[in-house]
Enzyme design. Sequence first.
Site, PDB file in Angstrom:
ATOM      1  N   ASN A 121       0.814  -1.219   0.000  1.00 33.93           N
ATOM      2  CA  ASN A 121       0.000   0.000   0.000  1.00 33.93           C
ATOM      3  C   ASN A 121       0.850   1.272   0.000  1.00 33.93           C
ATOM      4  OD1 ASN A 121      -2.620   1.103  -0.081  1.00 33.93           O
ATOM      5  ND2 ASN A 121      -2.495   1.645   2.085  1.00 33.93           N
ATOM      6  N   GLU A 172       4.281  32.114  13.664  1.00 34.82           N
ATOM      7  CA  GLU A 172       4.335  33.447  14.292  1.00 34.82           C
ATOM      8  C   GLU A 172       3.148  34.292  13.845  1.00 34.82           C
ATOM      9  OE1 GLU A 172       8.176  35.316  14.302  1.00 34.82           O
ATOM     10  OE2 GLU A 172       7.330  37.291  14.728  1.00 34.82           O
ATOM     11  N   ARG A 222      16.185  43.038   9.123  1.00 33.81           N
ATOM     12  CA  ARG A 222      17.199  42.199   9.769  1.00 33.81           C
ATOM     13  C   ARG A 222      18.263  41.773   8.750  1.00 33.81           C
ATOM     14  NH1 ARG A 222      18.226  39.501  14.663  1.00 33.81           N
ATOM     15  NH2 ARG A 222      16.436  40.453  15.684  1.00 33.81           N
ATOM     16  N   THR A 268      13.401  43.787  16.226  1.00 33.17           N
ATOM     17  CA  THR A 268      13.795  45.105  15.697  1.00 33.17           C
ATOM     18  C   THR A 268      12.648  46.109  15.846  1.00 33.17           C
ATOM     19  OG1 THR A 268      13.334  44.171  13.522  1.00 33.17           O
ATOM     20  CG2 THR A 268      15.647  44.399  14.118  1.00 33.17           C
ATOM     21  N   GLU A 309      18.261  31.299  17.317  1.00 35.94           N
ATOM     22  CA  GLU A 309      18.526  31.561  15.901  1.00 35.94           C
ATOM     23  C   GLU A 309      20.003  31.649  15.527  1.00 35.94           C
ATOM     24  OE1 GLU A 309      15.059  34.335  14.334  1.00 35.94           O
ATOM     25  OE2 GLU A 309      15.848  35.015  16.225  1.00 35.94           O
TER      26      GLU A 309
HETATM   27  C1  LIG Z   1       8.129   7.049   1.765  1.00 35.80           C
HETATM   28  C2  LIG Z   1       8.282   6.273   0.477  1.00 35.80           C
HETATM   29  C3  LIG Z   1       9.548   6.104  -0.058  1.00 35.80           C
HETATM   30  C4  LIG Z   1       9.703   5.400  -1.257  1.00 35.80           C
HETATM   31  N1  LIG Z   1      10.961   5.267  -1.748  1.00 35.80           N
HETATM   32  C5  LIG Z   1      11.146   4.599  -2.911  1.00 35.80           C
HETATM   33  C6  LIG Z   1      12.454   4.450  -3.423  1.00 35.80           C
HETATM   34  O1  LIG Z   1      13.446   4.886  -2.809  1.00 35.80           O
HETATM   35  N2  LIG Z   1      12.582   3.824  -4.597  1.00 35.80           N
HETATM   36  C7  LIG Z   1      11.508   3.324  -5.293  1.00 35.80           C
HETATM   37  O2  LIG Z   1      11.705   2.746  -6.360  1.00 35.80           O
HETATM   38  N3  LIG Z   1      10.268   3.443  -4.819  1.00 35.80           N
HETATM   39  C8  LIG Z   1      10.055   4.071  -3.653  1.00 35.80           C
HETATM   40  N4  LIG Z   1       8.785   4.203  -3.145  1.00 35.80           N
HETATM   41  C9  LIG Z   1       7.661   3.652  -3.920  1.00 35.80           C
HETATM   42  C10 LIG Z   1       7.064   2.326  -3.373  1.00 35.80           C
HETATM   43  O3  LIG Z   1       7.469   2.057  -2.094  1.00 35.80           O
HETATM   44  C11 LIG Z   1       7.421   1.141  -4.178  1.00 35.80           C
HETATM   45  O4  LIG Z   1       7.011   1.307  -5.482  1.00 35.80           O
HETATM   46  C12 LIG Z   1       6.869  -0.168  -3.567  1.00 35.80           C
HETATM   47  O5  LIG Z   1       7.726  -1.186  -3.951  1.00 35.80           O
HETATM   48  C13 LIG Z   1       5.451  -0.505  -3.954  1.00 35.80           C
HETATM   49  O6  LIG Z   1       5.074  -1.741  -3.342  1.00 35.80           O
HETATM   50  P1  LIG Z   1       3.734  -1.932  -2.526  1.00 35.80           P
HETATM   51  O7  LIG Z   1       3.676  -3.351  -2.122  1.00 35.80           O
HETATM   52  O8  LIG Z   1       3.627  -0.978  -1.436  1.00 35.80           O
HETATM   53  O9  LIG Z   1       2.677  -1.614  -3.663  1.00 35.80           O
HETATM   54  P2  LIG Z   1       1.168  -1.215  -3.536  1.00 35.80           P
HETATM   55  O10 LIG Z   1       1.038   0.225  -3.155  1.00 35.80           O
HETATM   56  O11 LIG Z   1       0.434  -2.183  -2.695  1.00 35.80           O
HETATM   57  O12 LIG Z   1       0.750  -1.392  -5.053  1.00 35.80           O
HETATM   58  C14 LIG Z   1       1.331  -0.626  -6.073  1.00 35.80           C
HETATM   59  C15 LIG Z   1       0.744  -0.977  -7.453  1.00 35.80           C
HETATM   60  O13 LIG Z   1       1.170  -2.258  -7.877  1.00 35.80           O
HETATM   61  C16 LIG Z   1       0.069  -3.100  -8.130  1.00 35.80           C
HETATM   62  N5  LIG Z   1       0.455  -4.443  -7.721  1.00 35.80           N
HETATM   63  C17 LIG Z   1       1.095  -4.784  -6.576  1.00 35.80           C
HETATM   64  N6  LIG Z   1       1.368  -6.099  -6.582  1.00 35.80           N
HETATM   65  C18 LIG Z   1       0.894  -6.603  -7.723  1.00 35.80           C
HETATM   66  C19 LIG Z   1       0.901  -7.898  -8.304  1.00 35.80           C
HETATM   67  N7  LIG Z   1       1.434  -8.928  -7.688  1.00 35.80           N
HETATM   68  N8  LIG Z   1       0.323  -8.040  -9.526  1.00 35.80           N
HETATM   69  C20 LIG Z   1      -0.230  -7.013 -10.173  1.00 35.80           C
HETATM   70  N9  LIG Z   1      -0.250  -5.765  -9.675  1.00 35.80           N
HETATM   71  C21 LIG Z   1       0.305  -5.568  -8.476  1.00 35.80           C
HETATM   72  C22 LIG Z   1      -1.054  -2.504  -7.302  1.00 35.80           C
HETATM   73  O14 LIG Z   1      -2.314  -2.850  -7.796  1.00 35.80           O
HETATM   74  C23 LIG Z   1      -0.770  -1.031  -7.449  1.00 35.80           C
HETATM   75  O15 LIG Z   1      -1.239  -0.549  -8.667  1.00 35.80           O
HETATM   76  C24 LIG Z   1       8.591   4.876  -1.940  1.00 35.80           C
HETATM   77  C25 LIG Z   1       7.303   5.048  -1.386  1.00 35.80           C
HETATM   78  C26 LIG Z   1       7.154   5.732  -0.181  1.00 35.80           C
HETATM   79  C27 LIG Z   1       5.789   5.891   0.383  1.00 35.80           C
END
Ligand SMILES: Cc1cc2nc3c(=O)[nH]c(=O)nc-3n(C[C@H](O)[C@H](O)[C@H](O)COP(=O)(O)OP(=O)(O)OC[C@H]3O[C@@H](n4cnc5c(N)ncnc54)[C@H](O)[C@@H]3O)c2cc1C
Length: 1257
Positions: free
Chosen positions: A187, A733, A811, A941, A1189
């Site tokens: 997610n 502020e 400032r 100031t 500051e």
């Molecule tokens: C704070 C933060 C930092 C991040 N940093 C990075 C980073 O450094 N590098 C980077 O590349 N990404 C980064 N991301 C993006 C994200 O974390 C990745 O893309 C992550 O791997 C998504 O996986 P998930 O399981 O959370 O996907 P989800 O959010 O659960 O799903 C993502 C999408 O993939 C689809 N999906 C998932 N699994 C399947 C499956 N098995 N078959 C078909 N469709 C599927 C879902 O339907 C959805 O459309 C970051 C995200 C956040 C929030």
Amino acid sequence: QCAQANEMTLIYYFSHHTANACLFPVCALHHVAVTTVEGIGNTKSRLHPAQERIAKSHGSQCGFCTPGIVMSMYTLLRNKPEPKMEDIEDAFQGNLCRCTGYRPILEGYRTFAKAMMSSSLFNSSEFQPLDPTQEPIFPPELMTQSNKQQKQLCFRGERVMWIQPTTLKELVALKSQYPNAKLVVGNTEMRLKNMLHSYNHPSVGRTILLICLFTGITFGAACTLSSVEEVLRKVVAELPPYKAEVFQAVLEQLRWFAGPQIRNVAALGGNIMTASPISDLNPVLMASGSKLTLVSNQGKRTITMDEKFFTGYRKTIVKPEEILLSVEIPYSKKGEYFSAFKQASRREDDIAIVTCGMRVLFQDGTNRVEEIKLSYGGMAPTTVLALKTCKELTGRDWNEKLLQDACRLLAGEMDLSPSAPGGMVDFRRTLTLSFFFKFYLTVLQKLSKNHNGTVSAAREGRFREGGSVLQDELSSLEDGEWRISWSCVLLQEVPRGQAVEDMVGRPLMHVSAAKQACGEAVYCDDIPHYENELYLTLVTSTKAHAKILSVDASEAQSVPGFVCFVSAKDVPGSNITGIANDETVFAEDVVTCVGHIIGAVLADTQEHSRRAAKVVKIKYEELKPIVTIQEAIEKQSFLKSIKRINKGDVKKGFEESDHILEGEMYLGGQEHFYLETHCTLAVPKGEDGEMELFVSTQNLMKTQEFTANALGVPSNRIVVRVKRMGGGFGGKETRNTILTTVVAVAAFKTGRPVRCMLDRDEDMLISGGRHPFLGRYKVGFMKNGKVKSLEVSYYGNGGNSVDLSYGVMDRALLHLDNSYNIPNVSSVGIVCKTNLPSNTAFRGFGGPQGMMIAECWMSDLARKCGLPPEEVRKLNLYHEGDLTHFNQKLEGFTLRRCWDECLSSSSYHARKKLIEEFNKQNRWKKRGMCIIPTKFGISFTVPFLNQAGALVHVYTDGSVLLTHGGTEMGQGLHTKMIQVASRSLGIPTSNIYISETSTNTVPNTSPTAASVSADINGMAIHNACQTILKRLEPIKQSNPKGSWEDWVSSAYENCVSLSATGIPDLGYDFEKNEGKPFCYFSYGVACSEVEIDCLTGDHKNIRTDIVMDVGTSLNPAIDIGQVTWASTQGLGLFTMEELRYSPEGNLYTRGPGMYKIPAFGDIPTEFYVSLLRDCPNSKAVYSSKAVGEPPLFLSASVFYAIKDAIYSARKDSGLTEPFRLDSPATPERIRNACVDIFTKMCPSAEPGTFKPWSVRV
Ligand SMILES: Cc1cc2nc3c(=O)[nH]c(=O)nc-3n(C[C@H](O)[C@H](O)[C@H](O)COP(=O)(O)OP(=O)(O)OC[C@H]3O[C@@H](n4cnc5c(N)ncnc54)[C@H](O)[C@@H]3O)c2cc1C
Ligand code: FES
């Protein structure tokens, strides 16, 4: 992302993982045990050691980040009770803190790693030992349930259906039934997109772990990234290195992939299927030819991840009914080499600017390329393969000629339009070449190791101007571990003989730290909900400048829970507001910035009000906006008044000078990024217009006044209350009032309590920040570097209203000298009126901008003279008794002492020699060092603001309730005020309590700002206590052996109840350049050393030494905390934090995903802070000095150390003249300034021939 920086620990299958509470779907918690900070310890029974140590080591200031940090540590301890220091640092990769500067947190937690160096700020022998046997056990009912057969679950919401299947068969059937439904695994992507899901499967893939095949390792698509990492680490340790090249590259990408909270839940498949053009793993998977197995009700198919996989922006060839089942990552073969590189704005927890995976396979035993694949992210709407380049390179020998051709070909193929989304076009193009160069060298190095002799031909010829040996280039590949190895503080000691119970000068723990560490501290939005309470969501302008043609809230009415829409016509008093009466509560006819508040929706819940606000329709007639300082200068769009400070005869000064240098410097703005966003809860009292407001504000007086004005009631009907803030930094502020007045009007209209806490994106959009500045200068100086004459023009981007801009510019002008004696000065300060949200106060209040431009001309003139910058700086430093350019005499001038101490404690001269040697030996890594002073004027100031008030209640049991005009935002003001009262009254601190700040206890309070709050409120408290003591005196004399409680109880009969105020003697006249704007000055000096990667623009902060004069410290732990906190915020300002706007004035950087503040890994590897000894300040309470500051500017030493390193890189390209480096020194600016053969291959498009994606405002 979320405003509430909380975090939790998930326990799956009896192991512990951190996860972000704001991203984790509640439905997915079935069969999972969740532990929150409240569950591990509390102040009533016992703090968990992870809570106790952060509190006692002063690692909790505003406390808003503290629960998240505690839970990261707790999780680590549950999994590894005896962690190493590296484990601790890695555990915090996904946590941010805006207050502490991270040092105290790491110091406190280092005690778990048994790597504690002694600290004079806390006593580690007091800490409870960690006893893993005392931790809560995994709930037995979950354990028994996990053995039972699972059933498919289905949750239905108002608009969402969530189905959790238990088998792959069920999942496949569901996907064919609902092909457009989204799968949710971690997610982490779905939540951000805020999409509506109709069906989900959070756990099925987790069970398909891994299969080792002959060709590679197959991971279930839902394997978490942490589990992929864990598996690959084990595999790599066992495999012969030639087989693990791709796995190593995956590990390298995962090392900098988000933080553990994300990696613990995000899936490998999610990263692929998100199809993000800046995914870190997709380039590796594509270049390695990884295989994907897809499944649907039609069966399974396996495809190779190649150039056909991504069909467009966030689109793939996977059919809607298909599920990605598994991913096979191949073993590498003999003669095959693989690398991955990523460049981001920040190393830790940041998405890539450009990322890549590169693979080459050589013909057996040769250096002839058999196959090559170069895959890039960040260069197109999808991950791409450089097919043309790869084709041309196939069959070629791995040598300099290949390198040159590859770069030429890549420069052509990896081209970007100058208007490409994401901007940074030249930088991104150059990175594609820089990465290839790194790959080329890496492979060359491995080839030479693997086939001694076969590649000697590759060493012929050099790919750089001037020629050199290969050895100095190989340094570009070294990217060793940079761990925070050492931090040390040197304190003042309390005088011998000071009574043990006298806490002034001692490192007393922040009075709320323990509550903050347990999640018990109450912030504005933690106040329990009132019956009948409504939630408010703002409706704001999407145009920077436009006439409002119509506002239609009819569709919002159909959203469940909708109550009403509020707009200008609902304002019972005046709709005109703001410090200069030039703002509106609600825009009526015209909007003047994106984010201008037009109306607000009230509904029964937050979710409903948000949904309703989204469907309010506004029609605009667009007008031409003014966005940048440049445009404002061209159109003469200025806020009046224009200020000048002139001294001496500038013309004559220039005539007498040996050299004259002219230049320009731009400094970007800064987002406050307090972890607690703006929040207000308005409670109408039902009588005579009375209203109680709970607000996260630094300024109770203006909040009260503006609300009363909007409601059309006298101030005496409005009570504003502030318990604590989760950070302020100037952002609260005045700017909180734009939300508070709206919430109050809504509460007035409905007669019901109304609450609103802004989301991070709303907060960043509407509330403004530090003023961007443009400085133009002309400086005359002698051959020895002595400055004779200075002419400067400062332009600040004020945004769409005056707010505090005049004070900020005053400032800036008062600090244009930084710490240097300039005999002749002509200066002008102009605030530009633009169509951006009004910019406002931010720690330093214009001072840092004023001083930064001074250091720009100072560093350039030293170069021009060919003299060491530290000598030229010292030559120009003020002396005791000198007059500043605003004619204030410097008394108690300790700056030269700070300078000498810093120079010597940092071993400046010896290290400078080492740096020179390092730079000679390394072509692509350069080091730089710089020592910078600061002199910061203390006082508002505006003279009348330098007043304060205190109300001291002494109860008959001897306990004291203290109230004063200052607010607590993490800076430890209440703690210091309790120390002052304790000494003044001669009673223990435990007898004194501060509950809150409120307008009905201390009226007409100045904002908690300008660093003076401890000075002025401390003095008011001291006065009030003295009055009480005087009244108690006769009672004490009649009963000299009595206790405090005895005297107080006798005094009760004399009605002791006291308050007092104090106003210092100040005032300055800009016209006449006379008077005294400041009560006194705070001084400090910092020396910083950095290392830059000339190929990528990355930099590392190697070491910083700070010597700070804080007078006689009231509380050295808090003061040191302020020094490290302010300098870390300065580090962000000068090297990292960049607000990006579209040419139409739309802010792109609306959250932590795009706007980067320093993380744990950004603080200097070695950090030494010392407080100057024996420097009592007669002008503030108990000889102390303001510290909030002043230290912020000291991080300019990092900026100018970077500039120093760039000089060295440019010298290798034959460039020695001063060059322009604007602030912040981001990787983009550093890389572009390190002009070399690669940058020359990616020339910039002619300005004016294209519309840039973003503009410098
Ligand atoms: C704070 C933060 C930092 C991040 N940093 C990075 C980073 O450094 N590098 C980077 O590349 N990404 C980064 N991301 C993006 C994200 O974390 C990745 O893309 C992550 O791997 C998504 O996986 P998930 O399981 O959370 O996907 P989800 O959010 O659960 O799903 C993502 C999408 O993939 C689809 N999906 C998932 N699994 C399947 C499956 N098995 N078959 C078909 N469709 C599927 C879902 O339907 C959805 O459309 C970051 C995200 C956040 C929030
Ligand atoms: S203490 Fe970390 S954000 Fe305030």
